[in-house]
Design an enzyme around this catalytic site. Structure first.
Site, PDB file in Angstrom:
ATOM      1  N   SER A  67      24.073   4.023  32.563  1.00 30.82           N
ATOM      2  CA  SER A  67      25.279   4.531  31.897  1.00 30.82           C
ATOM      3  C   SER A  67      26.199   5.240  32.889  1.00 30.82           C
ATOM      4  O   SER A  67      25.757   5.753  33.923  1.00 30.82           O
ATOM      5  CB  SER A  67      24.900   5.503  30.775  1.00 30.82           C
ATOM      6  OG  SER A  67      24.103   4.871  29.811  1.00 30.82           O
TER       7      SER A  67
HETATM    8  N1  SAM Z   1      19.407   5.504  29.581  1.00 27.34           N
HETATM    9  C1  SAM Z   1      19.571   4.417  30.504  1.00 27.34           C
HETATM   10  C2  SAM Z   1      19.732   4.880  31.915  1.00 27.34           C
HETATM   11  O1  SAM Z   1      19.765   6.088  32.171  1.00 27.34           O
HETATM   12  O2  SAM Z   1      19.783   4.009  32.793  1.00 27.34           O
HETATM   13  C3  SAM Z   1      20.679   3.468  30.141  1.00 27.34           C
HETATM   14  C4  SAM Z   1      20.364   2.715  28.936  1.00 27.34           C
HETATM   15  S1  SAM Z   1      21.113   1.148  28.747  1.00 27.34           S
HETATM   16  C5  SAM Z   1      22.783   1.571  28.443  1.00 27.34           C
HETATM   17  C6  SAM Z   1      20.410   0.758  27.143  1.00 27.34           C
HETATM   18  C7  SAM Z   1      18.933   0.439  27.185  1.00 27.34           C
HETATM   19  O3  SAM Z   1      18.442   0.378  25.841  1.00 27.34           O
HETATM   20  C8  SAM Z   1      18.626  -0.912  27.797  1.00 27.34           C
HETATM   21  O4  SAM Z   1      17.719  -0.750  28.846  1.00 27.34           O
HETATM   22  C9  SAM Z   1      18.007  -1.709  26.642  1.00 27.34           C
HETATM   23  O5  SAM Z   1      17.010  -2.611  27.048  1.00 27.34           O
HETATM   24  C10 SAM Z   1      17.435  -0.598  25.792  1.00 27.34           C
HETATM   25  N2  SAM Z   1      17.191  -0.921  24.378  1.00 27.34           N
HETATM   26  C11 SAM Z   1      17.940  -1.655  23.535  1.00 27.34           C
HETATM   27  N3  SAM Z   1      17.365  -1.684  22.301  1.00 27.34           N
HETATM   28  C12 SAM Z   1      16.240  -0.931  22.387  1.00 27.34           C
HETATM   29  C13 SAM Z   1      15.216  -0.568  21.454  1.00 27.34           C
HETATM   30  N4  SAM Z   1      15.219  -0.979  20.182  1.00 27.34           N
HETATM   31  N5  SAM Z   1      14.206   0.221  21.880  1.00 27.34           N
HETATM   32  C14 SAM Z   1      14.167   0.672  23.175  1.00 27.34           C
HETATM   33  N6  SAM Z   1      15.101   0.349  24.097  1.00 27.34           N
HETATM   34  C15 SAM Z   1      16.125  -0.437  23.708  1.00 27.34           C
END
Ligand code: SAM
Length: 218
Positions: A67
């Site tokens: 992000s």
């Molecule tokens: N917090 C992260 C960082 O600091 O790098 C960025 C997160 S990224 C914008 C969103 C993440 O949410 C992705 O890695 C994606 O695979 C994960 N994601 C999407 N749906 C999800 C779910 N139901 N449970 C867990 N993770 C999920």
């Protein structure tokens, strides 16, 4: 590994980034201090290293992103993290947000749906001294075995607020979650005042990758 060195140049770039965030409205000194101290360039491939302290999101593989620093700072500020808070992060991704929460003294449980990212980040964070608990699975259903949580942060865009997550929030607990359509989401802060009373506050719009899973996008 060169990438894991924290030089004077990096420290200076972080100070500039912190100043940028301050100008954009991040006032919480604990959040700014964590971002100022925690190396974001550790999370970048060598080819993208020079971009690590730009206030931008970047690809981390598997179609996902680390992000934008402003987004991390804004969500963390809304969460009002205190040392010792039992905190659930949904969407581990690169592990950067989890690292910021850890630096602020939170006890972090982080869940990632994508197995490749889960495995990579679970192995990487201990190498840079970040100790958090990693889980692989559908975070839209939370982590019932570890509930209740003082804080819940969702770092992917949800179509609605997952009811299961609200249930897993302690009384007095806070959840920060972007909710909207697949392109734009409004940041919400939900405070569980009693079992039946939730205070809902609305903030700016953001653009996250979708929250997948049972209580996310199918
Ligand atoms: N917090 C992260 C960082 O600091 O790098 C960025 C997160 S990224 C914008 C969103 C993440 O949410 C992705 O890695 C994606 O695979 C994960 N994601 C999407 N749906 C999800 C779910 N139901 N449970 C867990 N993770 C999920």
């Amino acid at each position: 590994m060169l990438r894991l060195e924290d030089s004077y140049l990096h420290k200076g770039q972080r100070r500039n980034l912190t100043q940028t965030l301050r100008k954009k409205g991040i006032k919480d000194e604990a959040v700014l201090e964590a971002i100022n101290n925690f190396p974001r360039h550790f999370f970048f491939d060598s080819a993208l290293l020079s971009h690590a302290y730009e206030d931008k999101a970047f690809p981390i593989g598997e179609g996902q992103t680390i992000s934008q620093p402003y987004t991390v700072a804004f969500q963390t500020m809304l969460l009002n993290v205190k040392p010792g808070d039992k905190t659930l992060e949904i969407g581990t991704g690169s592990g950067y947000q989890a690292g910021v929460l850890y630096c602020m003294g939170a006890k972090v449980h982080t869940i990632e749906f994508n197995e490749v990212l889960y495995d990579r980040t679970r192995k990487f964070l201990p190498k840079i001294g970040v100790k958090v608990k990693h889980y692989c699975g559908d975070g839209s259903k939370g982590l019932p075995e570890q509930a209740p949580f003082d804080k819940i942060i969702v770092t992917a865009g949800a179509p609605t607020v997952p009811k299961t997550l609200l249930k897993q929030l302690a009384i007095g607990g806070v959840m920060v979650i972007p909710v909207g359509d697949r392109n734009t989401q409004q940041m919400l802060r939900l405070t569980k005042q009693t079992d039946k009373k939730i205070l809902k506050e609305n903030f700016d719009n953001f653009a996250f990758v979708p929250l997948l899973g049972e209580e996310g996008w199918q």
